[in-house]
Scaffold this active site. Structure first.
Site, PDB file in Angstrom:
ATOM      1  N   HIS A  72       0.819  -1.227   0.000  1.00  0.00           N
ATOM      2  CA  HIS A  72       0.000   0.000   0.000  1.00  0.00           C
ATOM      3  C   HIS A  72       0.846   1.268   0.000  1.00  0.00           C
ATOM      4  CE1 HIS A  72      -2.745  -2.959   2.172  1.00  0.00           C
ATOM      5  NE2 HIS A  72      -3.322  -2.718   1.023  1.00  0.00           N
ATOM      6  N   CYS A  94       3.410  -1.486  -4.263  1.00  0.00           N
ATOM      7  CA  CYS A  94       2.987  -1.958  -5.588  1.00  0.00           C
ATOM      8  C   CYS A  94       3.317  -0.895  -6.634  1.00  0.00           C
ATOM      9  CB  CYS A  94       1.478  -2.218  -5.571  1.00  0.00           C
ATOM     10  SG  CYS A  94       0.827  -2.588  -7.207  1.00  0.00           S
ATOM     11  N   GLU A 124      -3.055   2.879   2.247  1.00  0.00           N
ATOM     12  CA  GLU A 124      -2.749   3.421   0.908  1.00  0.00           C
ATOM     13  C   GLU A 124      -3.211   4.872   0.801  1.00  0.00           C
ATOM     14  OE1 GLU A 124      -4.438   1.289  -2.509  1.00  0.00           O
ATOM     15  OE2 GLU A 124      -4.526   3.214  -3.529  1.00  0.00           O
ATOM     16  N   SER A 223     -10.587  -6.516   4.938  1.00  0.00           N
ATOM     17  CA  SER A 223     -10.020  -6.192   3.624  1.00  0.00           C
ATOM     18  C   SER A 223     -11.038  -5.393   2.822  1.00  0.00           C
ATOM     19  CB  SER A 223      -9.657  -7.488   2.879  1.00  0.00           C
ATOM     20  OG  SER A 223      -9.603  -7.250   1.496  1.00  0.00           O
ATOM     21  N   SER A 266      -6.106  -9.977  -1.459  1.00  0.00           N
ATOM     22  CA  SER A 266      -5.104 -10.358  -0.455  1.00  0.00           C
ATOM     23  C   SER A 266      -5.377 -11.768   0.086  1.00  0.00           C
ATOM     24  CB  SER A 266      -5.111  -9.338   0.691  1.00  0.00           C
ATOM     25  OG  SER A 266      -6.423  -9.133   1.166  1.00  0.00           O
TER      26      SER A 266
END
Ligand code: SF4
Length: 282
Positions: A72, A94, A124, A223, A266
């Site tokens: 993130h 990422c 993030e 999540s 995830s």
């Protein structure tokens, strides 16, 4: 009873890459710490914990010397703070998130006030707000942005999105923000920074949900992208969001002939395989 998987599901490229880098770091350095969870999945974290990988939520609790930044990403200030404290950083941000971070910075340099469409407390999003510079804000509701600005509405506003947001939610946010602010701004720019991995999983889940009479969405209860998959499916067909196969109740299956499975970005492969095997065995 038929059991079918969505054509796209489970670990996305970014989380798979981050987990690989994390395993390498653990093998090289022994014990390592991740700043925040590497992914929002309890089973994956437990598996990594067995390798000596510890999750630390607050920077003041880090022992070092090796700290892993999750997929993130983090804000530039946070990275600077880790460097100042002398930690060795393994950055698994990422590449898609990194692109959005740099875009936020560039927009800010060009004079835009940056709005991040996303959950303000998500790692993030906190990082993106940091990259968006002075005046950057995060919100899920257009009225919250307008409320934050009050009468001091910036002349140029650029909206980017948390990578895992749904297209329809961003479209609604864009329409509402336009209606609230367009009369007062010189420029209101929307940049679609959502990730294709999210779109592919969303579309595949929606298509499958239309062709089954029961859906299982497996992934962390905390999540965000898994919860959004569950929301999408639940609007179409009866849906259960589980994190662990042990949560499946046999009564849920009564009267159902076609069962679909999808999983968050995830969710480890083993969780999907175990769920599929369990449903097939019933
Ligand atoms: S969902 Fe997309 S942006 Fe987020 S970690 Fe996965 S690949 Fe990267």
């Amino acid at each position: 009873m038929q059991v079918e998987r969505a054509r796209e599901l489970g670990l996305c490229y970014g989380v798979r890459r981050a987990v690989g880098l994390l395993r390498e770091a653990a093998a090289t350095h022994g014990k390592v710490e991740t700043l925040g969870p590497i992914a929002h999945n309890r089973l994956l974290l437990a598996e990594l914990g067995a390798l000596g990988i510890r999750t630390v939520d607050d920077v003041s609790d880090l022992a070092g010397p090796v700290v892993v930044v999750s997929a993130h990403g983090v804000s530039p200030d946070m990275k600077q703070s880790l460097q100042t404290r002398g930690f060795e950083i393994v950055d698994t941000t990422c590449p898609n998130v990194a692109r959005v971070q740099h875009l936020a910075r560039d927009l800010s340099v060009q004079g835009f006030s940056v709005v991040v469409f996303g959950e303000a407390e998500h790692t993030e999003v906190r990082g993106l707000v940091g990259w968006g510079g002075k005046g950057a804000v995060a919100a899920l509701r257009a009225e919250d942005v307008a409320h934050t600005y009050g009468t001091a509405i910036p002349r140029r506003i650029a909206v980017i999105a948390q990578t895992t947001q749904r297209a329809e939610d961003m479209a609604l946010f864009a329409a509402e923000l336009s209606s609230l602010l367009l009369g007062d701004v010189e420029e209101l720019r929307f940049v679609n920074t959502r990730c294709t991995a999210t779109d592919l999983r969303q579309r595949a889940a929606r298509d499958l949900a239309h062709n089954v009479d029961l859906m299982f969405v497996i992934g962390g209860h905390n999540s965000a992208n898994t919860r959004r998959l569950a929301t999408t499916c639940a609007a179409i067909v009866e849906t259960h969001h589980i994190e662990d196969v042990g949560e499946v109740e046999y009564a849920w299956l009564d009267g159902h002939q076609r069962i679909g499975i999808t999983a968050g970005a995830s969710t480890p492969d083993e969780s999907i395989e175990t769920l599929e095997a369990r449903l097939r065995s019933i």
